[in-house]
Design a protein around this motif. Structure first.
Motif, mmCIF file in Angstrom:
data_model
loop_
_atom_site.group_PDB
_atom_site.id
_atom_site.type_symbol
_atom_site.label_atom_id
_atom_site.label_comp_id
_atom_site.label_asym_id
_atom_site.label_seq_id
_atom_site.Cartn_x
_atom_site.Cartn_y
_atom_site.Cartn_z
ATOM 1 N N ASP A 63 0.841 -1.189 0.000
ATOM 2 C CA ASP A 63 0.000 0.000 0.000
ATOM 3 C C ASP A 63 0.880 1.244 0.000
ATOM 4 O O ASP A 63 1.443 1.620 1.027
ATOM 5 C CB ASP A 63 -0.928 0.004 1.217
ATOM 6 N N PHE A 64 1.004 1.860 -1.183
ATOM 7 C CA PHE A 64 1.768 3.097 -1.304
ATOM 8 C C PHE A 64 0.841 4.285 -1.554
ATOM 9 O O PHE A 64 1.259 5.295 -2.114
ATOM 10 C CB PHE A 64 2.801 2.979 -2.432
ATOM 11 N N THR A 65 -0.410 4.176 -1.119
ATOM 12 C CA THR A 65 -1.310 5.325 -1.170
ATOM 13 C C THR A 65 -0.978 6.268 -0.025
ATOM 14 O O THR A 65 -0.304 5.902 0.951
ATOM 15 C CB THR A 65 -2.772 4.892 -1.057
ATOM 16 N N ALA A 66 -1.467 7.493 -0.123
ATOM 17 C CA ALA A 66 -1.245 8.456 0.951
ATOM 18 C C ALA A 66 -1.853 7.961 2.252
ATOM 19 O O ALA A 66 -1.247 8.073 3.330
ATOM 20 C CB ALA A 66 -1.827 9.810 0.560
ATOM 21 N N ASP A 67 -3.053 7.410 2.169
ATOM 22 C CA ASP A 67 -3.690 6.876 3.369
ATOM 23 C C ASP A 67 -2.900 5.693 3.922
ATOM 24 O O ASP A 67 -2.744 5.556 5.141
ATOM 25 C CB ASP A 67 -5.119 6.434 3.049
ATOM 26 N N GLY A 68 -2.382 4.853 3.030
ATOM 27 C CA GLY A 68 -1.583 3.718 3.479
ATOM 28 C C GLY A 68 -0.326 4.151 4.205
ATOM 29 O O GLY A 68 0.084 3.524 5.196
ATOM 30 N N VAL A 69 0.306 5.217 3.731
ATOM 31 C CA VAL A 69 1.506 5.743 4.401
ATOM 32 C C VAL A 69 1.171 6.190 5.814
ATOM 33 O O VAL A 69 1.872 5.864 6.784
ATOM 34 C CB VAL A 69 2.115 6.902 3.585
ATOM 35 N N ARG A 70 0.111 6.947 5.961
ATOM 36 C CA ARG A 70 -0.256 7.436 7.292
ATOM 37 C C ARG A 70 -0.639 6.290 8.225
ATOM 38 O O ARG A 70 -0.234 6.267 9.392
ATOM 39 C CB ARG A 70 -1.416 8.449 7.186
ATOM 40 N N ARG A 71 -1.402 5.338 7.717
ATOM 41 C CA ARG A 71 -1.801 4.203 8.558
ATOM 42 C C ARG A 71 -0.582 3.385 8.955
ATOM 43 O O ARG A 71 -0.483 2.931 10.108
ATOM 44 C CB ARG A 71 -2.811 3.332 7.814
#
Length: 329
Positions: free
Chosen positions: A116-124
């Motif tokens: 998961d290299f989405t922005a949300d994935g980074v934060r999570r």
């Protein structure tokens, strides 16, 4: 180690020591170690003056982060630098009896890794890492092995890291990989502070010298050199030794044996030359070592302190084992 902190990463204010302890082994890489052994390994690093520690959710499905967090608990937060990585989210599942050895770790497979290299994935990912570590911030966040996820890494994950750095959630950002091409792109096309290059700036593999390291030096981006023993081959070359996580091919083993013969003519162990060589390049801020015991930490620190005569490097270049233009100590 002569001082707790020796360099800062890129244009950030995040300091690193000459040696960083990599903690994949704390996640039971290949074979299990006990909680006590993991804690003793971190304690040995601290006693030796190492103040930089690197981990990742990938390492033992979070076990490395949990053990490292416990080992550092109670120490002043400003006294050490801690890096972790993003790109794999750990999702719990219920499959009793399975292990994670297919991914290299001797732990129960209680989670599934989801890229998961989405922005949300980074934060999570960072939120979950902070919970496992028992901390409220990371000093360094690295995109972990985005080889097959370039589009998302550059256009979603990297901008998310930039925002987190601006918010003060992390102090420095970058990427960690086993290849040079994409890391060079991060250096030239983004505003990363640091890249972690594993196994590509060593006595055996010189691929980092031709593109990545010059670009990093020109742009003021720091490089951390990992995998300097190339999975153990440069620590103890011989039959059965591993290179890049697999049995060493005959021609690579032969080259490692030649390296050892040249270095040992000067009364120096090969692993000392392997540790001293990478930081001679001006882009390299430090070397990352993996260790699974206090004895391995103490050995690495001892050989790092051991002088390597200039004649070693002259002979290695003279025999064609190092490029003639390679920076050496």
């Amino acid at each position: 180690m002569t001082a707790p902190h020796t360099r800062t990463l890129g244009r950030s204010t995040v300091p690193v020591t000459a040696l960083t302890l990599g903690t994949a082994a704390l996640g039971n890489l290949f074979t299990a170690i006990t909680d006590d052994q993991a804690a003793a390994t971190v304690e040995a690093a601290w006693t030796a003056g190492i103040r930089s520690f690197d981990t990742a959710p990938h390492y033992g499905l979070g076990l490395s982060e949990r053990r490292l967090g416990r080992a550092l608990a109670g120490r002043p937060r400003t006294d050490y630098t801690l890096s972790s990585k993003v790109g794999r989210i750990l999702v719990p599942h219920d499959r009793p009896g399975e292990d994670d050895l297919a991914h290299g770790f001797a732990v129960p497979a209680g989670h599934t890794r989801v890229w998961d290299f989405t922005a949300d994935g980074v934060r999570r990912s960072i939120e979950h890492s902070l919970i496992r570590l028992g901390l409220d911030r990371l000093d360094v966040a690295l995109l972990h092995d985005p080889d097959d996820h370039a589009e998302a890494a550059f256009h979603q994950a990297y901008p998310a890291l930039e925002r987190l750095r601006a918010e003060g959630v992390v102090g420095a950002i970058g990427a960690g990989m086993n290849q040079t091409d994409m890391l060079t792109r991060f250096v030239t096309d983004t505003d990363v502070d640091v890249v972690l290059l594993a196994g590509r700036h060593t006595l055996l593999d010189h691929s980092g010298l031709t593109g990545l390291l010059p670009a990093a030096h020109e742009r003021g981006v720091s490089v951390l050199a990992g995998g300097v023993f190339n999975s153990g081959l440069l620590a103890d070359p011989g039959p059965g030794a591993r290179y890049d996580y697999a049995p060493a091919p005959p021609h690579v083993l032969s080259r490692a044996m030649r390296l050892r013969a040249v270095v040992e003519r000067h009364g120096v162990p090969l692993r000392a030359a392997a540790l001293h060589y990478p930081p001679a390049h001006p882009a390299v801020a430090g070397v990352l070592i993996g260790a699974r015991s206090p004895e391995e930490v103490e050995d690495a620190v001892a050989v790092m302190r051991r002088p390597v005569p200039a004649a070693v490097w002259d002979d290695l270049k003279g025999e064609g084992l190092l490029p003639a233009w390679a920076p050496t100590p």
